[in-house]
Design a protein around this motif. Structure first.
Motif, PDB file in Angstrom:
ATOM      1  N   ALA A  22       0.927  -1.158   0.093  1.00 39.93           N
ATOM      2  CA  ALA A  22       0.200  -0.049  -0.005  1.00 39.93           C
ATOM      3  C   ALA A  22       0.905   1.414   0.265  1.00 39.93           C
ATOM      4  CB  ALA A  22      -0.775  -0.288   1.232  1.00 39.93           C
ATOM      5  N   GLN A  23       1.944   1.271   0.805  1.00 35.67           N
ATOM      6  CA  GLN A  23       2.873   2.443   0.960  1.00 35.67           C
ATOM      7  C   GLN A  23       3.490   2.659  -0.478  1.00 35.67           C
ATOM      8  OE1 GLN A  23       2.446   4.611   3.177  1.00 35.67           O
ATOM      9  NE2 GLN A  23       3.524   6.004   1.730  1.00 35.67           N
ATOM     10  N   PHE A  24       3.985   1.584  -0.907  1.00 35.10           N
ATOM     11  CA  PHE A  24       4.652   1.602  -2.183  1.00 35.10           C
ATOM     12  C   PHE A  24       3.817   2.158  -3.441  1.00 35.10           C
ATOM     13  CE2 PHE A  24       6.815  -0.094  -5.959  1.00 35.10           C
ATOM     14  CZ  PHE A  24       8.075   0.421  -5.959  1.00 35.10           C
ATOM     15  N   GLY A  25       2.533   1.561  -3.260  1.00 32.47           N
ATOM     16  CA  GLY A  25       1.481   2.068  -4.269  1.00 32.47           C
ATOM     17  C   GLY A  25       1.185   3.712  -3.930  1.00 32.47           C
ATOM     18  N   ASN A  26       1.427   4.138  -2.922  1.00 34.58           N
ATOM     19  CA  ASN A  26       1.017   5.613  -2.575  1.00 34.58           C
ATOM     20  C   ASN A  26       2.165   6.504  -3.256  1.00 34.58           C
ATOM     21  OD1 ASN A  26      -1.047   5.049  -1.100  1.00 34.58           O
ATOM     22  ND2 ASN A  26      -0.369   5.378   0.959  1.00 34.58           N
ATOM     23  N   VAL A  27       3.409   5.887  -3.070  1.00 33.74           N
ATOM     24  CA  VAL A  27       4.720   6.383  -3.680  1.00 33.74           C
ATOM     25  C   VAL A  27       4.243   6.317  -5.478  1.00 33.74           C
ATOM     26  CG1 VAL A  27       7.351   6.341  -4.239  1.00 33.74           C
ATOM     27  CG2 VAL A  27       6.121   6.224  -1.912  1.00 33.74           C
ATOM     28  N   ARG A  28       4.348   5.276  -5.828  1.00 35.13           N
ATOM     29  CA  ARG A  28       3.827   5.146  -7.211  1.00 35.13           C
ATOM     30  C   ARG A  28       3.035   6.095  -7.911  1.00 35.13           C
ATOM     31  NH1 ARG A  28       2.466  -0.016 -10.178  1.00 35.13           N
ATOM     32  NH2 ARG A  28       2.900   1.330 -11.947  1.00 35.13           N
ATOM     33  N   GLU A  29       1.794   6.160  -7.339  1.00 40.94           N
ATOM     34  CA  GLU A  29       0.944   7.294  -7.721  1.00 40.94           C
ATOM     35  C   GLU A  29       1.231   8.622  -7.828  1.00 40.94           C
ATOM     36  OE1 GLU A  29      -3.715   8.405  -6.638  1.00 40.94           O
ATOM     37  OE2 GLU A  29      -2.803   6.462  -5.726  1.00 40.94           O
ATOM     38  N   ALA A  30       1.953   8.938  -6.560  1.00 39.44           N
ATOM     39  CA  ALA A  30       2.491  10.309  -6.611  1.00 39.44           C
ATOM     40  C   ALA A  30       3.469  10.630  -7.768  1.00 39.44           C
ATOM     41  CB  ALA A  30       3.169  10.590  -5.345  1.00 39.44           C
ATOM     42  N   VAL A  31       4.580   9.625  -7.919  1.00 37.83           N
ATOM     43  CA  VAL A  31       5.617   9.827  -8.830  1.00 37.83           C
ATOM     44  C   VAL A  31       5.301  10.067 -10.220  1.00 37.83           C
ATOM     45  CG1 VAL A  31       7.722   8.530  -9.724  1.00 37.83           C
ATOM     46  CG2 VAL A  31       7.462   8.459  -7.369  1.00 37.83           C
ATOM     47  N   ARG A  32       4.212   9.341 -10.531  1.00 31.91           N
ATOM     48  CA  ARG A  32       3.501   9.685 -11.958  1.00 31.91           C
ATOM     49  C   ARG A  32       3.155  11.186 -12.078  1.00 31.91           C
ATOM     50  NH1 ARG A  32      -0.301   5.283 -10.563  1.00 31.91           N
ATOM     51  NH2 ARG A  32       0.646   3.255 -11.321  1.00 31.91           N
ATOM     52  N   THR A  33       2.874  11.862 -11.193  1.00 37.49           N
ATOM     53  CA  THR A  33       2.425  13.160 -11.281  1.00 37.49           C
ATOM     54  C   THR A  33       3.854  14.072 -11.287  1.00 37.49           C
ATOM     55  OG1 THR A  33       2.434  13.777  -8.727  1.00 37.49           O
ATOM     56  CG2 THR A  33       0.355  12.730  -9.890  1.00 37.49           C
ATOM     57  N   LEU A  34       4.913  13.936 -11.051  1.00 40.28           N
ATOM     58  CA  LEU A  34       6.215  14.628 -10.868  1.00 40.28           C
ATOM     59  C   LEU A  34       6.548  15.126 -12.312  1.00 40.28           C
ATOM     60  CD1 LEU A  34       7.985  12.950  -7.971  1.00 40.28           C
ATOM     61  CD2 LEU A  34       6.249  14.933  -7.899  1.00 40.28           C
ATOM     62  N   THR A  35       6.919  16.338 -12.392  1.00 39.99           N
ATOM     63  CA  THR A  35       7.442  16.956 -13.521  1.00 39.99           C
ATOM     64  C   THR A  35       8.742  16.743 -13.600  1.00 39.99           C
ATOM     65  OG1 THR A  35       7.966  19.353 -12.871  1.00 39.99           O
ATOM     66  CG2 THR A  35       5.587  18.499 -13.709  1.00 39.99           C
TER      67      THR A  35
END
Length: 265
Positions: A22-35
């Motif tokens: 779950a925590q790794f998934g939270n990181v993955r989701e956020a990283v997708r948004t980074l410019t």
């Protein structure tokens, strides 16, 4: 090795697996948004950029697979509570490996997707009792997975600190496990019963030599929130700053933990 031996508390392997993913998934989701500009931002981890920090988070998870690739140790020779005190041993090698990963994986989302897929396959294949050779010694897979909650919680906080406006959530179970492991590590480093450290709602430990508290209000009490505790234990926040900013409440002559922190470096 840790300064003393303390029997670690039990963790539910199924809950820890869910928490790590779950925590790794939270990181993955956020990283997708980074410019690209955000990925180039500095972090509080020396010369690492956000891109390198993300690569390191993946590296922390793939540590499970790298250990599984090694021959299985004959017997355990460490406990879960040895791990926090062994985290600085391989710092130069970790830095070099992280920089190489960052350069080799320009598509961070694809990289993290592969990391996640690999971890799920490994956990599906190997029992929690399978011994791993780790930086702390030979540990069961189930115990080593608990340490991944600390890595993920700490580095999620590092990402949030590095990118203005980023607010990656902390999975409740991951934060709970990280808090408890680091609280128990404090009790190992400073055994005793004169001071009560409260980190609601996840942990309460007794530590520090001196008169043992038996009933009523303890004479020495430290209380803080889980994320502040993780920052103190990992060296992201100093004791002095935490007290001055009222992030920690400390009362009693043995309630100053400045000399005991951080636990990890």
């Amino acid at each position: 090795m840790s300064p003393a031996k303390k029997r670690p508390r039990a963790y539910d392997p199924a809950k820890i697996r869910t928490a790590v993913l779950a925590q790794f998934g939270n990181v993955r989701e956020a990283v997708r948004t980074l410019t690209p500009e955000q990925l180039a931002l500095p972090t509080r981890l020396g010369e690492w950029t956000v891109r390198e920090l993300v690569a390191h988070i993946g590296m922390a998870v793939t540590a499970v697979g790298r250990s599984l690739d090694l021959p299985e140790p004959a017997k355990p020779d460490a406990t879960l509570l040895d791990w926090p005190f062994a985290t600085s041993v391989s710092a130069p090698a970790i830095d070099a490996f992280t920089r190489r990963l960052s350069a080799e994986h320009p598509d961070l989302d694809a990289y993290l997707a592969g990391v996640e897929q690999g971890l799920v396959a490994q956990l599906d294949t190997h029992p929690g009792s399978r011994l791993l050779e780790t930086n702390a010694g030979a540990l069961p897979l189930a115990d080593y997975l608990v340490t991944r909650t600390v890595e993920l919680v700490v580095h999620t906080d590092d990402l949030n600190a590095a990118v203005p406006g980023l607010d990656i959530p902390h999975d409740r179970q991951a934060l709970a496990a990280a808090t408890r492991l680091l609280a128990d590590a404090l009790a190992v480093k400073a055994p005793g019963g004169s001071t009560e450290v409260r980190i609601p709602p996840y942990a309460v430990v007794q530590c520090v030599e001196g008169p043992r508290h038996t009933r009523g209000t303890p004479p020495n009490v430290v209380e803080t929130d889980p994320l502040t505790w993780v920052r103190l234990a990992s060296g992201r926040l100093t004791w002095k700053a935490a007290v001055e900013e009222a992030r920690v409440a400390a009362s009693g002559e043995r309630a100053d933990l400045a000399e005991l922190l951080p636990l990890m470096s």
